[in-house]
Write a protein that holds these residues in place. Structure first.
Motif, short mmCIF file in Angstrom:
data_model
loop_
_atom_site.label_atom_id
_atom_site.label_comp_id
_atom_site.label_asym_id
_atom_site.label_seq_id
_atom_site.Cartn_x
_atom_site.Cartn_y
_atom_site.Cartn_z
N MET A 187 7.29 5.24 -9.21
CA MET A 187 6.63 4.42 -9.98
C MET A 187 6.32 5.08 -11.15
O MET A 187 6.09 4.39 -12.31
CB MET A 187 5.83 3.55 -9.43
N VAL A 188 6.03 6.43 -11.24
CA VAL A 188 5.55 6.84 -12.40
C VAL A 188 6.24 8.40 -12.57
O VAL A 188 6.85 8.98 -11.72
CB VAL A 188 4.07 7.55 -11.91
N MET A 224 2.14 3.28 16.77
CA MET A 224 2.32 2.59 15.43
C MET A 224 2.67 3.52 14.29
O MET A 224 1.59 4.49 14.38
CB MET A 224 0.79 1.96 15.24
N ASP A 225 3.54 3.33 13.71
CA ASP A 225 3.60 4.55 12.62
C ASP A 225 2.82 4.03 11.30
O ASP A 225 3.22 2.98 11.03
CB ASP A 225 5.10 5.10 12.57
N TYR A 230 0.70 -1.42 -0.02
CA TYR A 230 -0.08 -0.08 -0.19
C TYR A 230 0.80 1.30 0.15
O TYR A 230 0.29 2.40 0.06
CB TYR A 230 -0.92 0.02 1.05
N THR A 231 2.16 0.94 0.04
CA THR A 231 2.98 2.13 -0.22
C THR A 231 3.82 2.25 -1.60
O THR A 231 3.38 2.75 -2.42
CB THR A 231 3.85 2.51 0.87
N PHE A 254 0.97 1.74 -6.79
CA PHE A 254 0.73 1.89 -8.24
C PHE A 254 0.65 0.63 -8.94
O PHE A 254 -0.29 0.31 -9.79
CB PHE A 254 1.48 2.71 -8.86
N VAL A 286 6.62 -2.00 -13.37
CA VAL A 286 5.22 -1.29 -14.09
C VAL A 286 5.59 -1.25 -15.45
O VAL A 286 4.29 -1.35 -16.05
CB VAL A 286 5.48 0.30 -13.51
N LYS A 322 2.73 4.80 7.28
CA LYS A 322 3.12 5.39 6.32
C LYS A 322 2.05 5.51 5.21
O LYS A 322 1.85 4.53 4.69
CB LYS A 322 4.32 4.93 5.74
N LEU A 323 1.62 6.60 4.89
CA LEU A 323 0.48 6.48 3.95
C LEU A 323 1.41 6.90 2.73
O LEU A 323 2.11 7.65 2.60
CB LEU A 323 -0.57 7.60 4.42
N ALA A 324 0.63 6.44 1.46
CA ALA A 324 1.44 6.79 0.26
C ALA A 324 0.90 8.18 -0.01
O ALA A 324 -0.13 8.74 0.17
CB ALA A 324 0.64 5.96 -0.85
N PHE A 372 4.17 8.37 -6.81
CA PHE A 372 4.03 7.11 -6.47
C PHE A 372 5.27 6.28 -6.03
O PHE A 372 5.62 5.07 -6.57
CB PHE A 372 3.16 6.23 -7.68
N TYR A 373 6.20 6.85 -5.49
CA TYR A 373 7.53 6.31 -4.90
C TYR A 373 8.07 6.21 -6.07
O TYR A 373 8.90 4.69 -6.01
CB TYR A 373 7.22 4.85 -4.16
N LEU A 397 -2.40 -1.35 -10.91
CA LEU A 397 -2.44 -1.79 -12.28
C LEU A 397 -2.73 -3.19 -12.67
O LEU A 397 -3.41 -3.53 -13.47
CB LEU A 397 -1.05 -1.65 -12.83
N ILE A 402 -1.37 10.77 -12.88
CA ILE A 402 -1.99 9.65 -13.77
C ILE A 402 -3.20 10.07 -14.31
O ILE A 402 -4.09 9.05 -14.66
CB ILE A 402 -1.80 8.44 -12.88
N ILE A 435 0.04 10.41 -2.67
CA ILE A 435 -1.00 10.32 -4.04
C ILE A 435 -1.17 11.61 -4.68
O ILE A 435 -1.77 12.17 -4.10
CB ILE A 435 -2.17 9.52 -3.67
#
Lengths: 176, 481
Positions: B68-69, B1-2, A140-141, A145, B129, B4-6, B65-66, A149, B13, B8
């Protein structure tokens, strides 16, 4: 004890893989693939990656391969249908290609023992490596993406299969 | 509790999201809306909307996206190509599909999904990807090749393309796995950054992986010796689908190849030798086999192989100039190859058609406009000035010479001369050959007329005023963040 289990699982995995490709009957092939997957799941559990091992059994052996079996049985495939025509050069080509790939793999695995990097990678693995939390966190991090997909890919595959299998007016006329 | 949210940023995209959403809506509405015209134009609307959201990003590249894009100029340039190709295909496909009684909403949805896959492929620097994009692109293409389900040759095309494509995907993913084994990452930026280290420690792994990746894409862009499937698939698939096949997946494959081999693996010194052989083989085999074809779709199949060879010349030359010349050529090729297929689609819409070159006899007498644009596209394919085909080849070969590949450039030019023979044959047949029977009339629709005008205009504008477009392509060099 751990080592014995590991080697047992390894032998079963490789043997299952071999049997899978040597079967004439597709149903037997799928069953051997399940054997291989279970053996690999055992190795994951040994690596402390319990969650990944469980996923392998539930998702692959449980869901996907059962689907394979359904498809094969629906299509009513029989072994003899795959007895293809062979030319004289067929067998030598296969053997040469297989040997080349094996040599390539061996050469690469010989090279892979680069000590510094291996240790570095091992230290990095956290204690709950392969558990539910790290897998979910990555999914989820970093891999959000690609994960999304994949769902589009599955949708496209389903739509494609339905388009190909659908009966239309022409089929009905012909009484298929 | 940490937790980590993406982070976005959906804006990155947005074009992909819009097209995918429109494709899904078409699937849903297909059961409700009876008039398929609406669905086709809804798909077109989605493509235009995606284009409008993609264009403002030009000039301010971003990564998300880390990593990825990668929404950089290179990605946008290729997204424009895919959108043009998909849009023109929708316009030219409708009449063909109706006359062959194979129209269904799913066709448009699959076409759009395929475009989404291509856009994903062009806009990333991550091998995972790229692979997923490739699959999202390919799966709809397999189905579209076999879309004429009651036609045996279309079925053959579908199954051949599927088996070859699946095989190529297998090789590609094996290559990616080896690269990952050697480097511990699938991110091209990190592979480039630590190339020296990886090469020292796991050279064999890395090189085997890179070559398998090259082979996998070789199948997709139809490079020799991985071209066996091309003629049968191009001939058997419905003509508008073939048109789409011949430009869009090729552009997507080359977008990924350019990213991987002129960026990620740029320091792989022995690579040029392999690419050199691949380029020469692809050009020569494609051009020579095209001479012997009597079916025009088959001839264009071999011609598309030859064109893949020209672009491989640019890939071999490497460097920013060569990448932009390849991008320019792919844009130009999209116009004139789609145009040529649009003419064939018109002629092939008649059910009696077998798409033989001889069927063009007497075309100029009955349909002067059609014959004229066909001649224009053939001249562009052969590389005559003032068409875009000439400028594209000129840029590629001059980049090759600039980078010291003089032999390659000479072979390329000689191949161009060979290709003149079979392209001009079509022109000669349609203009000068006496019709052996009364030429069957073809009727235009506004949509296909628009396609012909756009492609002809694109071919000429890119050829007469190449500077602006080339500067766009040049600004489209990837800027990784």
């Amino acid at each position: 004890m751990e080592l014995i289990i590991f080697y047992l699982a390894a032998v079963v995995a490789v043997g299952g893989g071999l049997m899978m490709i040597m079967q004439r009957n597709p149903v037997a092939s799928v069953l051997y693939l399940i054997v291989t997957l279970v053996a690999i799941a055992v190795m994951f559990v040994q690596l402390n990656a319990v969650f990944v091992g469980a996923l392998l059994i539930i998702v692959y052996a449980g869901a996907i391969l059962v689907l394979f079996l359904f498809v094969i049985m629906l299509l009513n495939l029989r072994g003899e249908k795959f007895a293809e025509k062979r030319t004289r050069l067929d067998r030598p080509t296969r053997i040469i290609l297989a040997v080349a790939f094996i040599l390539e793999l061996l050469a690469m695995f010989k090279q892979v023992a680069f000590p510094g990097r291996m240790d570095e990678l091992m230290v990095q693995a956290s204690p709950d490596f392969g558990g539910a939390r790290p897998v979910a966190e990555l999914l989820y991090t970093k891999y959000l993406f690609p994960f999304e997909l994949t769902s589009i890919l599955l949708l496209v595959a389903i739509v494609g299969a339905v388009v190909m299998a659908r009966r239309d007016e022409k089929d009905k006329k012909r009484g298929i | 509790m940490d937790l980590k949210l993406a982070t976005i940023d959906l804006g990155l995209i947005a074009p992909e999201i819009i097209i995918a959403a429109v494709a899904m809506l078409i699937l849903l509405l297909g059961n409700v809306v009876r008039r398929r015209t609406i669905l086709a134009y809804f798909g077109l609307f989605g493509l235009v909307a995606a284009l409008l959201t993609a264009l403002p990003r030009w000039g301010n590249p971003a990564s998300g996206f880390y990593g990825m894009v990668q929404a950089d100029n290179f990605a946008i340039f290729f997204k424009i190509i895919f959108i043009i190709a998909a849009g023109l295909t929708i316009l030219m496909a409708r009449r063909y599909l109706i006359s062959h009684e194979i129209e269904s909403p799913e066709f448009y949805a699959l076409l759009l999904f395929s475009a989404v896959g291509m856009m994903v492929m062009a806009a990333t620097s991550d091998l995972v990807v790229i692979f997923l994009g490739l699959e999202i692109m390919s799966v709809p293409l397999y189905v579209m090749a076999a879309f004429a389900r009651h036609d045996v040759s279309s079925n053959e095309a579908g199954i051949k393309y599927f088996i070859m494509g699946a095989f190529a995907s297998g090789i590609l993913i094996y290559g990616i796995a080896l690269v990952y084994g050697a480097t511990g990452t699938t991110d091209l930026r990190r592979i480039l950054a630590d190339w020296g280290f990886f090469e020292m420690h796991s050279q064999l792994f890395l090189y085997s992986g890179a070559i398998l990746v090259l082979i996998g894409f070789g199948f997709k862009v139809a490079a020799v010796p991985f071209h066996m499937w091309v003629p049968d698939v191009y001939q058997g698939a419905p003509t508008p689908v073939t048109a789409f096949f011949s430009v869009a997946p090729k552009a997507a494959g080359f977008a990924a190849l350019l990213r991987i081999f002129t960026y990620g693996f740029a320091d792989m010194s022995q690579l040029w030798a392999i690419l050199w052989i691949l380029a020469v083989l692809t050009m020569t085999v494609g051009n020579i086999l095209a001479i012997f074809q009597d079916n025009i779709k088959r001839m264009l199949a071999y011609s598309s192989i030859a064109h893949a060879g020209y672009i491989l010349v640019a890939l071999t030359a490497g460097g920013d100039g060569a990448v932009s010349s390849a991008a320019y050529y792919l844009l130009a090729y999209t116009f004139f190859n789609l145009g040529a297929f649009a003419v064939i689609t018109l002629i092939d819409t008649r059910n009696s058609s077998t798409a033989q070159i001889d069927e063009m006899q007497g075309l100029s007498g009955r349909h002067p406009f059609l014959a004229a644009v066909l001649a224009l596209f053939m001249f562009a394919l052969a590389g005559f000035p003032p068409t875009a085909g000439f400028m594209g080849k000129f840029y590629i070969f001059s980049e090759a010479i600039k980078n010291g590949y003089i032999g390659l450039a000479i072979i390329g030019v000689m191949n161009s001369f060979v290709s003149v023979y079979y392209y001009l044959r079509v022109v000669v047949v349609s203009f000068f050959a006496r019709p052996n029977k009364e030429f069957e009339a073809v009727s235009y629709t506004p949509a296909i007329f628009i396609v012909l005008v756009i492609t002809a205009a694109g071919t000429l504008i890119l050829g007469i005023l190449p500077g602006y477009w080339l500067s766009l392509a040049r600004a489209g060099i990837f800027q990784f963040l």
